[in-house]
Design an enzyme around this catalytic site. Structure first.
Site, mmCIF file in Angstrom:
data_model
loop_
_atom_site.group_PDB
_atom_site.id
_atom_site.type_symbol
_atom_site.label_atom_id
_atom_site.label_comp_id
_atom_site.label_asym_id
_atom_site.label_seq_id
_atom_site.Cartn_x
_atom_site.Cartn_y
_atom_site.Cartn_z
ATOM 1 C CB CYS A 181 19.699 -7.234 -28.231
ATOM 2 S SG CYS A 181 19.503 -8.982 -28.675
ATOM 3 C CB CYS A 193 16.361 -4.972 -27.774
ATOM 4 S SG CYS A 193 14.656 -5.499 -28.045
ATOM 5 C CB CYS A 246 13.219 -10.593 -44.108
ATOM 6 S SG CYS A 246 13.192 -8.881 -43.530
ATOM 7 C CB CYS A 306 13.414 -10.586 -24.841
ATOM 8 S SG CYS A 306 14.424 -11.688 -25.861
ATOM 9 C CB CYS A 340 7.237 -11.424 -42.713
ATOM 10 S SG CYS A 340 8.943 -11.250 -42.119
ATOM 11 N NE ARG A 369 10.373 -3.897 -44.989
ATOM 12 C CZ ARG A 369 10.495 -5.189 -44.753
ATOM 13 N NH1 ARG A 369 11.027 -5.603 -43.652
ATOM 14 N NH2 ARG A 369 10.062 -6.066 -45.636
ATOM 15 C CB CYS A 395 6.457 -8.464 -40.384
ATOM 16 S SG CYS A 395 7.908 -9.137 -39.558
HETATM 17 N N1 SAM Z 1 13.522 -11.516 -30.876
HETATM 18 C C1 SAM Z 1 13.707 -11.739 -32.246
HETATM 19 C C2 SAM Z 1 15.135 -11.496 -32.684
HETATM 20 O O1 SAM Z 1 15.859 -10.765 -32.039
HETATM 21 O O2 SAM Z 1 15.510 -12.053 -33.720
HETATM 22 C C3 SAM Z 1 12.773 -10.939 -33.141
HETATM 23 C C4 SAM Z 1 12.409 -9.526 -32.748
HETATM 24 S S1 SAM Z 1 13.753 -8.336 -32.707
HETATM 25 C C5 SAM Z 1 13.004 -6.983 -31.892
HETATM 26 C C6 SAM Z 1 13.896 -7.857 -34.420
HETATM 27 C C7 SAM Z 1 14.915 -6.817 -34.776
HETATM 28 O O3 SAM Z 1 14.472 -5.539 -34.365
HETATM 29 C C8 SAM Z 1 16.304 -6.907 -34.169
HETATM 30 O O4 SAM Z 1 17.112 -7.850 -34.781
HETATM 31 C C9 SAM Z 1 16.825 -5.509 -34.426
HETATM 32 O O5 SAM Z 1 17.500 -5.451 -35.664
HETATM 33 C C10 SAM Z 1 15.560 -4.645 -34.466
HETATM 34 N N2 SAM Z 1 15.531 -3.694 -33.347
HETATM 35 C C11 SAM Z 1 15.229 -3.965 -32.056
HETATM 36 N N3 SAM Z 1 15.329 -2.859 -31.296
HETATM 37 C C12 SAM Z 1 15.701 -1.854 -32.113
HETATM 38 C C13 SAM Z 1 15.972 -0.464 -31.921
HETATM 39 N N4 SAM Z 1 15.910 0.102 -30.705
HETATM 40 N N5 SAM Z 1 16.311 0.285 -32.989
HETATM 41 C C14 SAM Z 1 16.402 -0.299 -34.213
HETATM 42 N N6 SAM Z 1 16.163 -1.596 -34.453
HETATM 43 C C15 SAM Z 1 15.822 -2.371 -33.422
HETATM 44 C C1 DTB Z 2 13.547 -5.156 -38.495
HETATM 45 O O1 DTB Z 2 14.651 -5.227 -39.056
HETATM 46 N N1 DTB Z 2 13.082 -4.070 -37.896
HETATM 47 C C2 DTB Z 2 11.793 -4.312 -37.317
HETATM 48 C C3 DTB Z 2 11.474 -5.760 -37.796
HETATM 49 N N2 DTB Z 2 12.670 -6.150 -38.433
HETATM 50 C C4 DTB Z 2 11.002 -6.741 -36.837
HETATM 51 C C5 DTB Z 2 11.776 -4.108 -35.844
HETATM 52 C C6 DTB Z 2 12.186 -2.702 -35.444
HETATM 53 C C7 DTB Z 2 12.038 -2.603 -33.960
HETATM 54 C C8 DTB Z 2 12.309 -1.211 -33.450
HETATM 55 C C9 DTB Z 2 12.188 -1.137 -31.969
HETATM 56 C C10 DTB Z 2 10.805 -1.420 -31.441
HETATM 57 O O2 DTB Z 2 9.806 -0.922 -31.981
HETATM 58 O O3 DTB Z 2 10.725 -2.134 -30.428
HETATM 59 FE FE1 SF4 Z 3 15.078 -10.218 -27.474
HETATM 60 FE FE2 SF4 Z 3 15.085 -7.760 -28.416
HETATM 61 FE FE3 SF4 Z 3 17.256 -9.279 -28.688
HETATM 62 FE FE4 SF4 Z 3 15.006 -9.867 -30.113
HETATM 63 S S1 SF4 Z 3 16.282 -8.038 -30.313
HETATM 64 S S2 SF4 Z 3 16.337 -11.289 -28.973
HETATM 65 S S3 SF4 Z 3 13.445 -9.209 -28.643
HETATM 66 S S4 SF4 Z 3 16.371 -8.559 -26.755
#
Ligand code: SAM
Ligand code: DTB
Ligand code: SF4
Length: 338
Positions: free
Chosen positions: A81, A84, A212, A77, A152, A284, A121
């Site tokens: 973030c 992430c 959501c 990506c 979702c 959730r 989802c």
């Molecule tokens: N890329 C898209 C976005 O950012 O909207 C969708 C996927 S993104 C991984 C969805 C959500 O996962 C993020 O907004 C964040 O709240 C959650 N997330 C990602 N990494 C995480 C982590 N290490 N711990 C907890 N939540 C996480």
């Molecule tokens: C949300 O709020 N949490 C989920 C879902 N929406 C997409 C994602 C959690 C991701 C946790 C880190 C991972 O597994 O990569």
């Molecule tokens: Fe990309 Fe992760 Fe940010 Fe979603 S949360 S935009 S997957 S870096």
């Protein structure tokens, strides 16, 4: 007078909460950050009693909504973030994989349904879907819908018209998180701003999709900033139908990997405050359950959490084994919502 109203009376002076109930339950903007912070400061037992009382007014307290997550496009990506594991710039060992095929998604959705999930989802590690990407995701949405599952998707920022296409394909919910308070946001993400997120949420709502939307705690934010996130969510009109509260999963290679873990009781408080301020939303208990233990999860359910991700994987990180979740639900007398 209902129990919750009695509690309301006894704590309203402590919180300074003169909120109009009718307006609050309709999701109208009425939660100042100060009022939300005052809820956080309540004695723990008062806070949980109030949250559980509100919960019982709107939900069966022993019913749990169960969703399964599938990462349809993992890694690589371009966004930054800090939390992430899928950001290309973080060296986390997560590989950049292509978008899954329709067949793979259908197989996973059938398995999720067979294991008792009612919502499926699909998450993609994109800044947002390019038009070509969206054309490939639409049949996946349609297929999940046709299996009789709630669908979702969480695909990132949406351009005008994309939410409508998803709706037409049979999408029920779109997940897009605010992640944190406006004040803390700039320390976590710089490649998209808060307003971009609000714009996508407004397109989602405008297309008639269910929203959501939640966030992450444990990223080093203050309690006031946690209250700021909850106030933002609760003041949406209407409030999001689903509110995922994620506890940061500290993944090696991400800039937040060394963050201090949030006190578990502060996490429980966050769930309780979300429940009180968004009485009709599904709250959730999302990422971070694997590290939580049964007792903390049980407190979260007592605090009004009524939804989980089910299945041994979130997107790239672990989640409790399905058998462990079934055992916990049995112990607590929680029944999966059908
Ligand atoms: N890329 C898209 C976005 O950012 O909207 C969708 C996927 S993104 C991984 C969805 C959500 O996962 C993020 O907004 C964040 O709240 C959650 N997330 C990602 N990494 C995480 C982590 N290490 N711990 C907890 N939540 C996480
Ligand atoms: C949300 O709020 N949490 C989920 C879902 N929406 C997409 C994602 C959690 C991701 C946790 C880190 C991972 O597994 O990569
Ligand atoms: Fe990309 Fe992760 Fe940010 Fe979603 S949360 S935009 S997957 S870096």
């Amino acid at each position: 007078m209902r129990v919750s109203e009695l509690i309301e009376q006894s704590v309203s002076s402590a919180t300074g909460d003169q909120r109009n109930h009718a307006a609050g339950s309709a999701g109208a903007a009425s939660w100042t950050v100060a009022r939300v912070e005052a809820l956080f400061k309540l004695p723990f037992n008062d806070l949980l009693f109030r949250a559980q009382s509100v919960h019982r007014e709107h939900f069966d307290p022993n019913s749990l909504q169960v969703s399964t997550l599938l990462s349809i496009k993992t890694g690589g990506c371009p966004e930054d973030c800090q939390y992430c594991p899928q950001a290309a710039r973080h060296d986390t060992g997560v590989e950049n994989e292509p978008l899954m095929s329709l067949e793979e998604v259908v197989t996973a959705a059938k398995a999720a349904k067979a294991s008792g999930a009612t919502r499926f989802c699909m998450g993609a590690a994109w800044r947002g879907p390019k038009e070509r990407d969206l054309q490939q995701v639409l049949p996946m949405v349609q297929a999940v819908h046709d299996l009789g599952l709630e669908s979702c998707a969480t695909l990132g920022l949406l351009k005008p018209g994309q939410a409508e296409q998803l709706k037409q394909a049979g999408l029920d919910y779109y997940n897009h998180n605010l992640d944190t308070s406006p004040e803390f946001y700039g320390q976590i993400i710089t490649t998209r701003d808060y307003q971009d997120r609000l714009d996508t949420l407004s397109q989602v709502r405008g297309a008639g999709l269910n929203v959501c939307c939640g966030g992450i705690v444990g990223m080093g934010e203050s309690r006031l900033q946690r209250a700021g996130l909850i106030a933002q969510l609760a003041n949406m009109n209407p409030a999001p139908e689903s509110v995922p509260i994620n506890n940061l999963v500290r993944v090696e290679g991400t800039p937040l990997s060394e963050s201090e873990a949030l006190d578990p009781l502060e996490f429980v408080r966050t769930i309780a405050v979300a429940r009180i301020t968004m009485p009709k939303s599904y709250v959730r208990l999302s990422a971070g359950r694997q590290e939580m233990g049964e007792a903390v999860q049980a407190l979260c359910f007592l605090a009004g959490a009524n939804s989980i991700f089910y299945g041994e994987k979130l997107l790239t990180t672990g989640n409790p084994e399905a058998a462990a979740d079934r055992a916990l639900m049995d112990k607590l007398g929680l029944v999966a919502q059908s």
